[in-house]
Design a protein around this motif. Sequence first.
Motif, PDB file in Angstrom:
ATOM      1  N   SER A 129       0.934  -1.209  -0.032  1.00 39.19           N
ATOM      2  CA  SER A 129      -0.007  -0.090  -0.032  1.00 39.19           C
ATOM      3  C   SER A 129       0.845   1.166  -0.063  1.00 39.19           C
ATOM      4  CB  SER A 129      -0.882  -0.124   1.330  1.00 39.19           C
ATOM      5  OG  SER A 129      -1.730   1.160   1.279  1.00 39.19           O
ATOM      6  N   PRO A 130       0.596   2.270  -1.015  1.00 42.24           N
ATOM      7  CA  PRO A 130      -0.465   2.001  -1.838  1.00 42.24           C
ATOM      8  C   PRO A 130      -0.269   1.600  -3.171  1.00 42.24           C
ATOM      9  CG  PRO A 130       0.461   4.164  -1.821  1.00 42.24           C
ATOM     10  CD  PRO A 130       1.284   3.593  -0.825  1.00 42.24           C
ATOM     11  N   GLN A 131       0.924   1.298  -3.392  1.00 44.06           N
ATOM     12  CA  GLN A 131       1.476   0.831  -4.655  1.00 44.06           C
ATOM     13  C   GLN A 131       0.598  -0.401  -5.480  1.00 44.06           C
ATOM     14  OE1 GLN A 131       3.414   1.751  -2.487  1.00 44.06           O
ATOM     15  NE2 GLN A 131       4.894   3.345  -3.325  1.00 44.06           N
ATOM     16  N   THR A 134      -3.301   0.103  -5.773  1.00 46.08           N
ATOM     17  CA  THR A 134      -4.046   0.942  -6.642  1.00 46.08           C
ATOM     18  C   THR A 134      -3.394   0.649  -7.924  1.00 46.08           C
ATOM     19  OG1 THR A 134      -3.257   2.746  -4.616  1.00 46.08           O
ATOM     20  CG2 THR A 134      -3.852   3.517  -6.928  1.00 46.08           C
ATOM     21  N   ASN A 188      -8.011   8.490   1.189  1.00 47.49           N
ATOM     22  CA  ASN A 188      -7.636   8.000  -0.086  1.00 47.49           C
ATOM     23  C   ASN A 188      -7.342   9.070  -1.072  1.00 47.49           C
ATOM     24  OD1 ASN A 188      -8.191   4.925  -0.445  1.00 47.49           O
ATOM     25  ND2 ASN A 188      -9.852   5.552   0.755  1.00 47.49           N
ATOM     26  N   LYS A 190      -4.479  10.462  -2.033  1.00 49.13           N
ATOM     27  CA  LYS A 190      -3.451  10.358  -3.073  1.00 49.13           C
ATOM     28  C   LYS A 190      -3.736   9.177  -4.122  1.00 49.13           C
ATOM     29  CE  LYS A 190       1.565   9.178  -3.315  1.00 49.13           C
ATOM     30  NZ  LYS A 190       2.741   8.908  -2.440  1.00 49.13           N
ATOM     31  N   ARG A 191      -4.401   8.283  -3.711  1.00 53.15           N
ATOM     32  CA  ARG A 191      -4.925   7.353  -4.752  1.00 53.15           C
ATOM     33  C   ARG A 191      -5.885   7.851  -5.440  1.00 53.15           C
ATOM     34  NH1 ARG A 191      -6.406   1.950  -3.885  1.00 53.15           N
ATOM     35  NH2 ARG A 191      -8.037   2.618  -2.379  1.00 53.15           N
ATOM     36  N   THR A 253      -5.287   6.934 -15.753  1.00 52.20           N
ATOM     37  CA  THR A 253      -4.319   7.851 -14.474  1.00 52.20           C
ATOM     38  C   THR A 253      -4.455   9.250 -15.093  1.00 52.20           C
ATOM     39  OG1 THR A 253      -2.511   7.173 -15.978  1.00 52.20           O
ATOM     40  CG2 THR A 253      -3.077   5.756 -13.983  1.00 52.20           C
ATOM     41  N   LEU A 259       1.990   7.323  -8.388  1.00 58.16           N
ATOM     42  CA  LEU A 259       2.114   6.034  -7.994  1.00 58.16           C
ATOM     43  C   LEU A 259       2.365   5.264  -9.347  1.00 58.16           C
ATOM     44  CD1 LEU A 259      -1.003   5.841  -5.919  1.00 58.16           C
ATOM     45  CD2 LEU A 259       1.201   5.774  -4.966  1.00 58.16           C
ATOM     46  N   VAL A 261       1.013   2.365 -10.435  1.00 57.62           N
ATOM     47  CA  VAL A 261      -0.222   1.820 -11.210  1.00 57.62           C
ATOM     48  C   VAL A 261       0.012   0.601 -12.082  1.00 57.62           C
ATOM     49  CG1 VAL A 261      -2.388   2.638 -12.267  1.00 57.62           C
ATOM     50  CG2 VAL A 261      -1.322   4.208 -10.945  1.00 57.62           C
ATOM     51  N   SER A 434      -9.400  -0.607  -5.761  1.00 53.46           N
ATOM     52  CA  SER A 434      -8.373  -0.440  -6.403  1.00 53.46           C
ATOM     53  C   SER A 434      -7.880   1.111  -6.702  1.00 53.46           C
ATOM     54  CB  SER A 434      -8.320  -1.013  -7.858  1.00 53.46           C
ATOM     55  OG  SER A 434      -9.481  -0.505  -8.547  1.00 53.46           O
ATOM     56  N   GLY A 435      -8.910   1.878  -6.009  1.00 58.54           N
ATOM     57  CA  GLY A 435      -9.010   3.378  -6.576  1.00 58.54           C
ATOM     58  C   GLY A 435      -9.131   3.876  -7.931  1.00 58.54           C
TER      59      GLY A 435
END
Length: 600
Positions: A129-131, A134, A188, A190-191, A253, A259, A261, A434-435
């Motif tokens: 988290s968060p990589q 997300t 959440n 940033k995500r 994105t 991130l 993703v 997953s965001g």
Amino acid sequence: MRRLGIVVPLALLTSLVVASPGHADPGPPKKAVARGTGGAVTSVDPYATRIGLKVLREGGNATDAAIATAAALGVTEPFSSGIGGGGYFVHYSAKTGKVQTIDGRETAPAAMEHDAFINPQTGKPYNFSPQLVTSGVSVGVPGTLATWQRALDRWGTRSLGRSLKPATALARHGFTVDDTFRGQVQQNEKRFKAFTSTRDLYYAGGHAPRVGSTFHNPDLARTYRLIAQRGPKALYRGRLADEIVDAVQDPPTVRHPHLPVPVGSMVARDLRRYRALDQAPTRIGYRGLDVYGMAPSSSGGSTVGEALNILERYDLSSLPKADALHLYLEASALAFADRNAYVGDPSQVDVPLADLLSDDYAAERACQISGGSTMDKPVDAGDVTSYDGVCGDGGSASTNTIENENTQTTNLTVVDKWGNVVEYTLTIEQTGGSGIVVPGRGFLLNNELTDFSAEYDADDPNRIEPLKRPRSSMSPTIVLKDGAPYVAVGSPGGATIITTVLQILVDRLDLGMSLPEAIAAPRATQQNSAEDLAEPAFVRRYGDALEALGHQVETYEDIFTGTHEIGAATGIELRKDGSLVAAAEPKRRGGGSAMVVTPK
């Protein structure tokens, strides 16, 4: 007593609004306990509970109300559930006297590789988290919508389209934002801001929704209308299926996301081939009661069942509370050791379920427990190939593992006037999944595949495999007494779901608490680790007594939210006089909502 875990700080408080100000129905006040007759609904959200109750009052049955409630949770609790996720549905039929279940767990795409969670640049697993969460690679093929249709086909009286109408109106007209909703958006930030579609929905104007404002989701309303018209094939085939695949393979994105993703391998055929599975429940006898739960791919029924079988060897009601809790924690550790060693998706793993739920096996496992001291943990898994219920040597390799399963799921419980019961746990995994919001569709995709073990091991029953369902801890449970429903209970909480449901059952069935008291009581979780992790109130109340028995009692801290709460349960008790006691959390997750058709 120290605190364990990594605090994930909330984003800085903001004051501007993503949603329009005012004018939404404020919804009914949250009430954690309701008593009465004619049927009952309990969930984490008052809008959803009210919608389910209206279905009951209009003559719908427990399944009809459960699907309507779940669809509403997809609007008001979108960070914990929705049609982008999956879950497990447990049903008691008053007509047949049978408990039956549906496995609606997400599945891995056919092209998923064993090293899907390994960063090709470093050769090591992505940071969880968060990589990793997300990402497209974390998204499993959703099972929720297929579960709704299958449940309605088997037990419902209404169409899926009719069941979706109240939630569609709720998404279109909006609801009043509370502290929990705003807080989860901020957690959440940033995500969510990594994806254009998610940012536009939850950070319109660059800020989270203000408490008291009205949040609308017209895209989700249109998606629900499409499904109402075309049925589940609207999601599993055609344009919406293609859009889900696009979001997984090429996540929407922003220009320069902060991130990595990683992209996923899902294709349209993965969605077309998905099926929610009819499944036999787990069943164990406990002090003259029949306890039914969810079989693998969930580990909930087997682990709760094994722990109860171990605890049945002790007269918990005659013990001081700390001694009874000591036994609860020790039984949990033994059951978790076996869960980690043996439980996975039965379509690809030979799960020795009958052995794990055997009374003889439980008796032999209980030999390791001492009433006056703790076991050294992690403990070894038992040997399911050789046991006779007699104490002696045994055990296999230590099987303690680190659980990535996230805490933010949701649960609902429904009973109708005929005595049908539904216990349903559903999720998108991480708070916010997953965001990824599917562009133009208004719902988040899950990150359920992070429930697989990150690194491939051919001996690990939860290893990554194509078309496999990751092991879950969801534990929707129905208890029968003399063949009739007595208590139904379930909870969110990742791997703590198992211990939450187990502790509630022990508190209610053995230790003299009412169901509302058992749901509200402070909790501890033991997952075969050196420490017992507990809520602060539990530490204050029982920490010293348990440490005198050798326990290491530490304050639990959710590494994703920074909170100290364990679970957020709902449950209903059916009493001999025909009345119902519906209960939700009084405080956890902002408190839940319980309602009955005819209140006392």
